[in-house]
Write a protein that holds these residues in place. Structure first.
Motif, PDB file in Angstrom:
ATOM      1  N   SER A 135      -7.601   2.744  20.056  1.00 26.41           N
ATOM      2  CA  SER A 135      -7.789   1.302  20.201  1.00 26.41           C
ATOM      3  C   SER A 135      -7.211   0.628  18.953  1.00 26.41           C
ATOM      4  O   SER A 135      -7.916   0.374  17.976  1.00 26.41           O
ATOM      5  CB  SER A 135      -9.287   0.968  20.340  1.00 26.41           C
ATOM      6  N   PRO A 136      -5.894   0.359  18.952  1.00 26.49           N
ATOM      7  CA  PRO A 136      -5.268  -0.218  17.759  1.00 26.49           C
ATOM      8  C   PRO A 136      -5.670  -1.670  17.556  1.00 26.49           C
ATOM      9  O   PRO A 136      -6.042  -2.377  18.499  1.00 26.49           O
ATOM     10  CB  PRO A 136      -3.771  -0.105  18.063  1.00 26.49           C
ATOM     11  N   ALA A 137      -5.600  -2.110  16.317  1.00 24.85           N
ATOM     12  CA  ALA A 137      -5.860  -3.513  16.017  1.00 24.85           C
ATOM     13  C   ALA A 137      -4.722  -4.364  16.555  1.00 24.85           C
ATOM     14  O   ALA A 137      -3.557  -3.961  16.497  1.00 24.85           O
ATOM     15  CB  ALA A 137      -5.992  -3.717  14.513  1.00 24.85           C
ATOM     16  N   PRO A 138      -5.036  -5.522  17.102  1.00 27.89           N
ATOM     17  CA  PRO A 138      -3.955  -6.423  17.518  1.00 27.89           C
ATOM     18  C   PRO A 138      -3.077  -6.783  16.324  1.00 27.89           C
ATOM     19  O   PRO A 138      -3.539  -6.798  15.186  1.00 27.89           O
ATOM     20  CB  PRO A 138      -4.701  -7.649  18.052  1.00 27.89           C
ATOM     21  N   ARG A 189     -12.492  12.302  17.495  1.00 25.61           N
ATOM     22  CA  ARG A 189     -13.156  11.321  18.340  1.00 25.61           C
ATOM     23  C   ARG A 189     -12.207  10.163  18.655  1.00 25.61           C
ATOM     24  O   ARG A 189     -11.091  10.092  18.131  1.00 25.61           O
ATOM     25  CB  ARG A 189     -14.423  10.794  17.637  1.00 25.61           C
ATOM     26  N   GLU A 190     -12.685   9.227  19.500  1.00 23.08           N
ATOM     27  CA  GLU A 190     -11.889   8.031  19.775  1.00 23.08           C
ATOM     28  C   GLU A 190     -11.783   7.204  18.491  1.00 23.08           C
ATOM     29  O   GLU A 190     -12.787   6.784  17.922  1.00 23.08           O
ATOM     30  CB  GLU A 190     -12.536   7.189  20.870  1.00 23.08           C
ATOM     31  N   VAL A 191     -10.577   7.000  18.041  1.00 25.36           N
ATOM     32  CA  VAL A 191     -10.322   6.303  16.779  1.00 25.36           C
ATOM     33  C   VAL A 191      -9.962   4.855  17.059  1.00 25.36           C
ATOM     34  O   VAL A 191      -9.144   4.569  17.944  1.00 25.36           O
ATOM     35  CB  VAL A 191      -9.200   7.005  15.988  1.00 25.36           C
ATOM     36  N   VAL A 192     -10.585   3.957  16.323  1.00 26.41           N
ATOM     37  CA  VAL A 192     -10.308   2.527  16.485  1.00 26.41           C
ATOM     38  C   VAL A 192      -9.791   1.966  15.167  1.00 26.41           C
ATOM     39  O   VAL A 192     -10.081   2.488  14.084  1.00 26.41           O
ATOM     40  CB  VAL A 192     -11.559   1.750  16.947  1.00 26.41           C
ATOM     41  N   GLU A 193      -9.032   0.900  15.286  1.00 25.79           N
ATOM     42  CA  GLU A 193      -8.424   0.231  14.132  1.00 25.79           C
ATOM     43  C   GLU A 193      -8.781  -1.241  14.202  1.00 25.79           C
ATOM     44  O   GLU A 193      -8.609  -1.877  15.249  1.00 25.79           O
ATOM     45  CB  GLU A 193      -6.906   0.420  14.187  1.00 25.79           C
ATOM     46  N   ARG A 194      -9.304  -1.791  13.100  1.00 25.51           N
ATOM     47  CA  ARG A 194      -9.717  -3.189  13.106  1.00 25.51           C
ATOM     48  C   ARG A 194      -9.442  -3.847  11.749  1.00 25.51           C
ATOM     49  O   ARG A 194      -9.541  -3.201  10.704  1.00 25.51           O
ATOM     50  CB  ARG A 194     -11.219  -3.308  13.413  1.00 25.51           C
ATOM     51  N   ARG A 215      -7.150  -3.570   6.859  1.00 22.98           N
ATOM     52  CA  ARG A 215      -7.091  -2.954   8.190  1.00 22.98           C
ATOM     53  C   ARG A 215      -7.724  -1.564   8.072  1.00 22.98           C
ATOM     54  O   ARG A 215      -7.217  -0.689   7.367  1.00 22.98           O
ATOM     55  CB  ARG A 215      -5.652  -2.882   8.691  1.00 22.98           C
ATOM     56  N   TRP A 216      -8.842  -1.377   8.761  1.00 22.62           N
ATOM     57  CA  TRP A 216      -9.634  -0.152   8.658  1.00 22.62           C
ATOM     58  C   TRP A 216      -9.425   0.727   9.876  1.00 22.62           C
ATOM     59  O   TRP A 216      -9.296   0.236  11.004  1.00 22.62           O
ATOM     60  CB  TRP A 216     -11.122  -0.493   8.529  1.00 22.62           C
ATOM     61  N   LEU A 217      -9.422   2.039   9.663  1.00 27.59           N
ATOM     62  CA  LEU A 217      -9.275   3.021  10.729  1.00 27.59           C
ATOM     63  C   LEU A 217     -10.500   3.935  10.696  1.00 27.59           C
ATOM     64  O   LEU A 217     -10.868   4.458   9.635  1.00 27.59           O
ATOM     65  CB  LEU A 217      -8.005   3.843  10.515  1.00 27.59           C
TER      66      LEU A 217
END
Length: 526
Positions: free
Chosen positions: A209-212, A275-280, A300-302
């Motif tokens: 789930s990458p950051a926009p 695990r599912e990695v997200v970026e915000r 921007r954190w991962l």
């Protein structure tokens, strides 16, 4: 009748003070060498420094942060070394008259360091006392030898001190202590290199789930404004760690446990990475930040969603009948930070982060894993060098900062800051308006409006940069047709709920400063 011995001269006293300093230097060098084997944080200087930080009144800590910024730990360490040097010199002088009393004084200093080490929150063994005790024993032996050169019996008509013998012995101590110091640093750097190698070898996964993308217009073309994304090297650092922990990612583990955890779990870094990695993009702010202060930054954190992990362990938030309302995050250095369970599990992007601005977390910012929770001040959410998460209640446990006068829960307040022009700036009047610009933040609520006031005039709407998300700060600019004279520029923000930033001035304690940021400038005739 024998003649009285020659009286002690000023030079003799200077040599005695030097004897104390050399003995102290040797003791600290040996203590550092022992600490490499035991634990770097157990050394007398880090242990005493951490104890000083723990017992320093909150107001003094805030003053140190405001005055010295990220150099506050270096200033403290330097101050401890200066104090130790003065004490060592005094003990050297005492050894001229009362050698036994001086040796007892050295022993007491060693006991103080040992006590500081074993009472640290991160201490798990009595062996933490060894560096201070062995160092004190070494210092006492060296002081005994050096003092003997200054006070040994001599013929009645001869000087009372053996200066040549003292200088030779002192040179030997200095060389030996320096060699021990270099050896300790070399061995310590070997351990540090293992941690650095584990960081260099870490390959961050691509986010599911990458950051926009940061929207065009989020970064306004204004000279002097804070960059929308804060570079890692410029990101603020506020913590109590005198020695930045350098954790080996290959051996790192995270334990999730406590009364509110039906299924306890221990995870390694590879398990997190799978695990599912997200970026915000998330803006963090320190509760010690004064109005208009610099202790805020956007990155921007991962990482992975903490809420998902907690649910897999059977954790339920209080709103769903869960028994625990507090997550106590423990750092490997013993720091504890208490975070509301409800805030972590209410849908916001609360992360266990291992990446920052496209690279593994820097050591100073929590490598290998830290917490990031938007909307809460760092002291109740952003635990670095994470080691465990314990589910409990606010009634049952007070995290580190609470007994020291800070609030147990602290959502971030709506704030705004003028970055340019700087305070007391001199500006030349001209045909073009002056850009008054800065940033505003109200994480997890967002910023909907920023206004600027010139002197006692009306509030005027500023132009807002594009919004990335409600969890990031927002840039703004007001184009001011400046007129000659002295002027006071003031800014205020309105958050996404419609609440206007309060003008009421309040200190940073217990849960964050309030008030409006103003700067005074002088506009000269064009």
């Amino acid at each position: 009748m024998t003649a009285a011995p020659s009286p002690l001269t000023r030079t003799d006293r200077l040599l005695a003070a030097l004897a104390g300093i050399l003995a102290g230097y040797g003791g600290l060098a040996v203590a550092a060498l022992v600490a490499v084997v035991v634990r770097p944080e157990a050394g007398p200087v880090p242990a005493v420094g951490d104890a000083v930080v723990d017992r320093t009144p909150a107001g003094v800590k805030d003053w140190a942060i405001r005055t010295f910024g990220e150099s506050d730990k270096a200033v403290l360490e330097f101050g401890i070394l200066v104090l130790l040097a003065l004490l060592a010199a005094a003990l050297g002088l005492l050894a001229l008259r009362r050698r036994a009393a001086a040796l007892v004084g050295v022993g007491l200093l060693g006991l103080l360091g040992a006590l500081a080490a074993v009472t640290r929150p991160d201490s798990t063994s009595a062996t933490d006392a060894l560096p201070s005790l062995v160092g004190a024993a070494t210092a006492a032996a060296l002081l005994y030898v050096l003092a003997a050169r200054l006070t040994r019996p001599r013929p009645a008509t001869a000087p009372r001190t053996d200066r040549r013998g003292f200088l030779l012995a002192g040179a030997g101590v200095a060389v030996g202590a320096t060699a021990a110091t270099f050896l300790a640093r070399s061995l310590g750097s070997t351990r540090s290199r293992h941690a650095a190698a584990s960081r260099s070898a870490l390959r961050l996964p691509r986010p599911a789930s990458p950051a926009p993308a940061v929207p065009p217009g989020a970064q306004l073309p204004v000279e002097g404004i804070s960059p929308f994304v804060t570079p890692n090297k410029d990101f603020y650092r506020v913590d109590t760690a005198l020695v930045v922990p350098r954790v080996d990612a290959d051996t790192w583990k995270l334990r999730i446990h406590g009364s509110g955890v039906p299924r306890e779990r221990v995870l390694t870094l590879p398990e997190l990475l799978r695990r599912e990695v997200v970026e915000r993009d998330i803006t963090l702010a320190c509760v010690s930040n004064e109005v208009g202060g610099p202790l805020v930054g956007n990155a921007r954190w991962l990482g992975v969603r903490l809420a998902d992990l907690l649910r897999e362990c059977g954790v339920r938030p209080p709103s769903q009948g869960g028994p625990a309302d507090q997550i106590v995050a423990r750092s490997v250095d013993g720091m504890t930070i208490g975070t509301p369970v409800e805030a972590v599990m209410d849908g916001r992007d609360a992360l266990l982060a291992f990446g920052m601005n496209g690279e593994p977390l820097p050591f100073a910012h929590g490598f290998p894993v830290r917490m990031v929770v938007p909307g809460l001040y760092g002291y109740v959410s952003a635990c670095k060098w994470l080691g465990s998460l314990e589910l409990t209640t606010f009634a049952a446990y007070d995290a580190y900062w609470v007994p020291r006068g800070w609030a147990a829960q602290a959502p971030i307040k709506t704030e705004s800051r003028i970055d340019t022009p700087r305070p007391l700036a001199r500006i030349a009047a001209g045909p073009r308006p002056v850009a008054v610009a800065g940033v505003a933040w109200a994480q997890h609520r967002g910023i909907s409006r920023v206004q600027v006031r010139i002197d006692d005039g009306p509030w005027q709407d500023a132009e807002l940069g594009a919004e990335d998300s409600r969890d990031t700060w927002r840039q703004w600019v007001h184009h001011w047709p400046a007129t000659p004279g002295r002027h006071v520029l003031t800014v205020r923000a309105t958050d996404g709920t419609g609440a206007v930033q309060t003008e009421r001035r309040a200190d940073v304690m217990p849960d964050g400063a309030t008030g409006l940021h103003s700067v005074e400038v002088t506009v000269a005739e064009g």
